[in-house]
Design an enzyme around this catalytic site. Structure first.
Site, PDB file in Angstrom:
ATOM      1  N   TYR A  99      -5.902   4.393  -1.275  1.00 54.65           N
ATOM      2  CA  TYR A  99      -6.757   2.798  -0.651  1.00 54.65           C
ATOM      3  C   TYR A  99      -8.100   4.048  -0.409  1.00 54.65           C
ATOM      4  O   TYR A  99      -8.233   5.376   0.527  1.00 54.65           O
ATOM      5  CB  TYR A  99      -5.748   3.135   0.560  1.00 54.65           C
ATOM      6  CG  TYR A  99      -4.143   2.793   0.400  1.00 54.65           C
ATOM      7  CD1 TYR A  99      -4.042   1.435  -0.111  1.00 54.65           C
ATOM      8  CD2 TYR A  99      -3.620   3.274   1.058  1.00 54.65           C
ATOM      9  CE1 TYR A  99      -2.942   0.815  -0.680  1.00 54.65           C
ATOM     10  CE2 TYR A  99      -2.694   2.853   0.689  1.00 54.65           C
ATOM     11  CZ  TYR A  99      -2.198   1.370   0.231  1.00 54.65           C
ATOM     12  OH  TYR A  99      -0.727   0.627   0.092  1.00 54.65           O
ATOM     13  N   LYS A 116       4.793  -6.443   0.145  1.00 54.20           N
ATOM     14  CA  LYS A 116       6.267  -7.269   0.751  1.00 54.20           C
ATOM     15  C   LYS A 116       6.497  -7.649  -0.469  1.00 54.20           C
ATOM     16  O   LYS A 116       7.938  -8.607   0.293  1.00 54.20           O
ATOM     17  CB  LYS A 116       5.768  -7.364   1.855  1.00 54.20           C
ATOM     18  CG  LYS A 116       5.229  -6.643   2.783  1.00 54.20           C
ATOM     19  CD  LYS A 116       6.452  -5.693   2.984  1.00 54.20           C
ATOM     20  CE  LYS A 116       5.935  -4.728   3.994  1.00 54.20           C
ATOM     21  NZ  LYS A 116       6.775  -3.430   4.304  1.00 54.20           N
ATOM     22  N   TYR A 150       5.248  -0.164   6.935  1.00 49.82           N
ATOM     23  CA  TYR A 150       5.029  -0.116   5.279  1.00 49.82           C
ATOM     24  C   TYR A 150       6.392   0.252   4.708  1.00 49.82           C
ATOM     25  O   TYR A 150       6.050  -0.266   3.188  1.00 49.82           O
ATOM     26  CB  TYR A 150       4.105   1.778   5.285  1.00 49.82           C
ATOM     27  CG  TYR A 150       3.146   1.818   4.168  1.00 49.82           C
ATOM     28  CD1 TYR A 150       2.584   0.958   3.510  1.00 49.82           C
ATOM     29  CD2 TYR A 150       3.671   3.311   3.629  1.00 49.82           C
ATOM     30  CE1 TYR A 150       2.307   1.200   2.254  1.00 49.82           C
ATOM     31  CE2 TYR A 150       3.391   3.009   2.368  1.00 49.82           C
ATOM     32  CZ  TYR A 150       2.554   2.260   1.650  1.00 49.82           C
ATOM     33  OH  TYR A 150       1.159   2.120   0.507  1.00 49.82           O
TER      34      TYR A 150
END
Length: 386
Positions: free
Chosen positions: A196, A292, A383
């Site tokens: 990221y 997700k 996470y």
């Protein structure tokens, strides 16, 4: 028009519909899956690739994990880059100490289709459901199907959701005001972990898919046309935001696919009623910030399969009545963390006082994640959790 009759009509052959179909067949419930796209399109659509431990346990426990156990790869770390340096978070040693399994969604879908057909299931590809009325699914140009129940697993634009909302079910929604250019490249991963990158030009992300294919994301203005992004422009911008001058070059390759993703989220206040029940994106669309979506689909499909089996095999509809109440808290928990991730990765635009304040908070959050064990444990638990 002739109408076929089954126990459950499943609309949609994504992860939710295919897991549901396999679990119903395993419980002796006859069902049929209706899918508007052809099989090649369903099996070739590149989507997410991170499976949470709970989803892996569900798939493994129901004999649906042979492919991912053979070819999936375990990930336990992610790294963050900014103008303040780089750090790696070993979330596999934090919180509950659990990993992700990286397995491209299209490969999981292929596995689920093969298993479903081998178990005697029936899928009608190239079949568009036009209307759902009291268990009857009207099909465009084909044979209608009636089921004791209908499972809408056809996404947030599908007829399952449209039918439920047309009868008064309300939706809570948020537009995150962020868009990504999603790039699939024929290139080996450049980082040993999910990456990221926070940059003044916008977020950039690196997500391994296989040993030869990598998913990249570039934050872009809303309305961006992917056709305006040449391969050279993509790799140049990725190099800038991933700070390759400081941390080393990326392993480049041909761009296989590029598309714009507008980050939006929504949740229905109820997941069904009577003879119509929803799972997956039909029940709630979640932004991809925390990977997700597919995991929620697997968890919901397992819960819905149990409830439908009780209703059909024993005439007990109480588990169906409890289905939404059991799933909605989990859905909202996932949305809360996805929102948390989104605010971590995307700073506000502009140079006014409010924008500067927002970016300062963004970097304060990143610094807390780098230095505070309590924040690291929170991150790890959420996470990998679902």
């Amino acid at each position: 028009m002739t109408t076929a009759q089954v126990g459950v009509v499943i609309v949609g052959a994504g992860p939710a519909g295919l897991v549901l179909g396999n679990l119903l067949l395993d419980r002796g419930i006859d069902c049929v899956i209706l899918e508007r796209r052809e099989r090649a399109a369903v099996e070739g659509r590149a989507r997410a690739g991170f499976l949470a431990p709970r989803a892996v346990r569900i798939l493994t426990g129901n004999g649906l994990a042979a492919g991912l156990l053979a070819r999936g790869r375990t990930h336990t770390t992610c790294l963050f880059r900014s103008d303040r340096g780089e750090f790696t978070l070993d979330y596999g040693k934090l919180g509950p100490g659990e990993p992700h399994t990286v397995y491209p969604q299209q490969e999981l879908v292929r596995d689920l289709i093969v298993t479903y057909l081998r178990r005697g299931g029936h899928i009608r590809f190239g079949t568009e459901a036009e209307e759902i009325t009291d268990g009857r699914v009207r099909v465009r140009g084909g044979t209608d199907v009636t089921g004791r129940y209908v499972a809408g697993c056809d996404g947030h634009r599908g007829i399952g959701r449209a039918t439920l909302t047309a009868h008064g079910t309300r939706t809570a929604r948020r537009d995150h005001g962020v868009s990504w250019l999603a790039v699939l490249a024929a290139a080996p991963p450049s980082l040993p972990a999910t990456g990221y990158a926070l940059h003044e030009r916008g977020f950039a992300g690196h997500m391994a898919r296989t040993a030869a294919v990598t998913r990249y994301y570039l934050q872009c203005p809303r309305g961006t046309d992917p056709a305006d992004w040449s391969e050279d422009r993509i790799w140049t911008e990725l190099a800038t935001r991933m700070r390759t001058a400081e941390f080393g070059p990326l392993r480049e390759g041909a761009v296989l696919e590029k598309a714009r993703v507008d980050l939006r989220s929504d949740v229905l206040e109820s997941l069904g009623t009577g003879r119509l029940w929803l799972a997956g994106d039909a029940a709630g669309l979640i932004s991809p910030s925390a990977a997700k979506g597919a995991n929620l689909a697997v968890v919901q499909a397992e819960a819905l399969a149990r409830a439908l089996a009780e209703a059909l095999a024993h005439g007990d509809e109480a588990p169906l009545a409890r289905y939404a109440g059991a799933c909605l808290p989990r859905i909202w928990h996932a949305h809360e963390f996805s929102q948390w991730m989104s605010t971590l990765l995307h700073g506000p635009d502009g140079d006014d006082d409010t924008a500067r304040y927002g970016r300062a908070l963004q970097y304060a959050r990143l610094e807390s994640l780098r230095t505070l064990r309590s924040h690291q444990d929170f991150f790890a638990e959420n996470y990998t959790g679902i």
